[in-house]
Design a protein around this motif. Sequence first.
Motif, PDB file in Angstrom:
ATOM      1  N   ASN A 167      11.559  -0.176   3.710  1.00  0.00           N
ATOM      2  CA  ASN A 167      11.805  -1.315   4.574  1.00  0.00           C
ATOM      3  C   ASN A 167      10.547  -2.152   4.779  1.00  0.00           C
ATOM      4  O   ASN A 167       9.428  -1.654   4.664  1.00  0.00           O
ATOM      5  CB  ASN A 167      12.326  -0.848   5.935  1.00  0.00           C
ATOM      6  CG  ASN A 167      13.747  -0.354   5.856  1.00  0.00           C
ATOM      7  OD1 ASN A 167      14.526  -0.800   5.018  1.00  0.00           O
ATOM      8  ND2 ASN A 167      14.091   0.576   6.733  1.00  0.00           N
ATOM      9  N   PRO A 168      10.735  -3.427   5.130  1.00  0.00           N
ATOM     10  CA  PRO A 168       9.586  -4.291   5.380  1.00  0.00           C
ATOM     11  C   PRO A 168       8.858  -3.901   6.659  1.00  0.00           C
ATOM     12  O   PRO A 168       9.446  -3.355   7.582  1.00  0.00           O
ATOM     13  CB  PRO A 168      10.221  -5.675   5.514  1.00  0.00           C
ATOM     14  CG  PRO A 168      11.610  -5.416   5.972  1.00  0.00           C
ATOM     15  CD  PRO A 168      12.008  -4.119   5.338  1.00  0.00           C
ATOM     16  N   THR A 169       7.552  -4.207   6.688  1.00  0.00           N
ATOM     17  CA  THR A 169       6.738  -3.912   7.873  1.00  0.00           C
ATOM     18  C   THR A 169       6.050  -5.165   8.414  1.00  0.00           C
ATOM     19  O   THR A 169       5.378  -5.097   9.430  1.00  0.00           O
ATOM     20  CB  THR A 169       5.658  -2.866   7.534  1.00  0.00           C
ATOM     21  OG1 THR A 169       4.842  -3.358   6.462  1.00  0.00           O
ATOM     22  CG2 THR A 169       6.293  -1.546   7.137  1.00  0.00           C
ATOM     23  N   GLY A 209      -1.988  -3.434   1.076  1.00  0.00           N
ATOM     24  CA  GLY A 209      -1.387  -4.303   2.078  1.00  0.00           C
ATOM     25  C   GLY A 209      -0.084  -3.782   2.648  1.00  0.00           C
ATOM     26  O   GLY A 209       0.347  -2.667   2.387  1.00  0.00           O
ATOM     27  N   SER A 210       0.532  -4.630   3.463  1.00  0.00           N
ATOM     28  CA  SER A 210       1.793  -4.313   4.130  1.00  0.00           C
ATOM     29  C   SER A 210       2.966  -4.739   3.254  1.00  0.00           C
ATOM     30  O   SER A 210       2.784  -5.186   2.126  1.00  0.00           O
ATOM     31  CB  SER A 210       1.861  -5.032   5.475  1.00  0.00           C
ATOM     32  OG  SER A 210       0.804  -4.597   6.314  1.00  0.00           O
ATOM     33  N   PHE A 253       4.588  -9.186  -3.984  1.00  0.00           N
ATOM     34  CA  PHE A 253       4.334  -9.301  -2.546  1.00  0.00           C
ATOM     35  C   PHE A 253       3.747  -8.022  -1.993  1.00  0.00           C
ATOM     36  O   PHE A 253       3.981  -6.932  -2.476  1.00  0.00           O
ATOM     37  CB  PHE A 253       5.605  -9.687  -1.776  1.00  0.00           C
ATOM     38  CG  PHE A 253       6.632  -8.586  -1.685  1.00  0.00           C
ATOM     39  CD1 PHE A 253       6.660  -7.727  -0.599  1.00  0.00           C
ATOM     40  CD2 PHE A 253       7.577  -8.424  -2.685  1.00  0.00           C
ATOM     41  CE1 PHE A 253       7.608  -6.716  -0.517  1.00  0.00           C
ATOM     42  CE2 PHE A 253       8.528  -7.430  -2.609  1.00  0.00           C
ATOM     43  CZ  PHE A 253       8.542  -6.559  -1.525  1.00  0.00           C
ATOM     44  N   ASP A 254       2.925  -8.196  -0.983  1.00  0.00           N
ATOM     45  CA  ASP A 254       2.446  -7.151  -0.095  1.00  0.00           C
ATOM     46  C   ASP A 254       2.365  -7.817   1.271  1.00  0.00           C
ATOM     47  O   ASP A 254       3.397  -8.134   1.841  1.00  0.00           O
ATOM     48  CB  ASP A 254       1.143  -6.490  -0.571  1.00  0.00           C
ATOM     49  CG  ASP A 254       0.090  -7.486  -1.047  1.00  0.00           C
ATOM     50  OD1 ASP A 254      -0.091  -8.531  -0.395  1.00  0.00           O
ATOM     51  OD2 ASP A 254      -0.568  -7.201  -2.055  1.00  0.00           O
ATOM     52  N   GLY A 308       0.786  -1.230   0.000  1.00  0.00           N
ATOM     53  CA  GLY A 308       0.000   0.000   0.000  1.00  0.00           C
ATOM     54  C   GLY A 308       0.813   1.273   0.000  1.00  0.00           C
ATOM     55  O   GLY A 308       0.310   2.332  -0.376  1.00  0.00           O
ATOM     56  N   SER A 309       2.089   1.206   0.380  1.00  0.00           N
ATOM     57  CA  SER A 309       2.912   2.417   0.369  1.00  0.00           C
ATOM     58  C   SER A 309       3.369   2.785  -1.049  1.00  0.00           C
ATOM     59  O   SER A 309       3.895   3.865  -1.272  1.00  0.00           O
ATOM     60  CB  SER A 309       4.137   2.241   1.275  1.00  0.00           C
ATOM     61  OG  SER A 309       4.941   1.179   0.815  1.00  0.00           O
TER      62      SER A 309
END
Length: 167
Positions: A137-139, A105-106, A77-78, A43-44
Amino acid sequence: NGVVAETNEANNTCSNTVTVRQANPSLGGTCGLDIALVLDSSGSIDAGELATMKTAFNDFVDVFLPGTPTLFSVTDFDDDGLVLQAFTSNVGLINTAINTPTSGGSTNWTDGLSDAYGTFDPRAGVPNVIVFASDGNPTEPGTDAQALADAITQANVMVYPDKKIST
């Protein structure tokens, strides 16, 4: 292809700028790679950024195909990773997979990397390459720090599959 030189005699200083531009070498018909493309559609990533990443990946594929025996897989990926295309040299299938993701999503680097790594079915003598595109960066999963540590561990497993490495 240029050289710029400046001299300031009053201060006894000199500066030089040298720029050399050279085109990438062409790849021979016998040069092949197995390349897993990994695309962050969390989503970012806004629609414009996602379109830019898709265009870059499509252009990247066009450099290799059909002129080399390179194969591509595509993983999105999300919140989770999803293999959109197993290894193939079919440009139409690759481009369709690249153009499928939508933002949401993340950011779960670990799952995206793991799923992409799972697409490799090594061809003898053919190098494996992962091209990873993300905006930050990953969340996921867990805290941001844990998500980054998990992604680093996954990357190390991919690079050093026979060694036990942890962060």
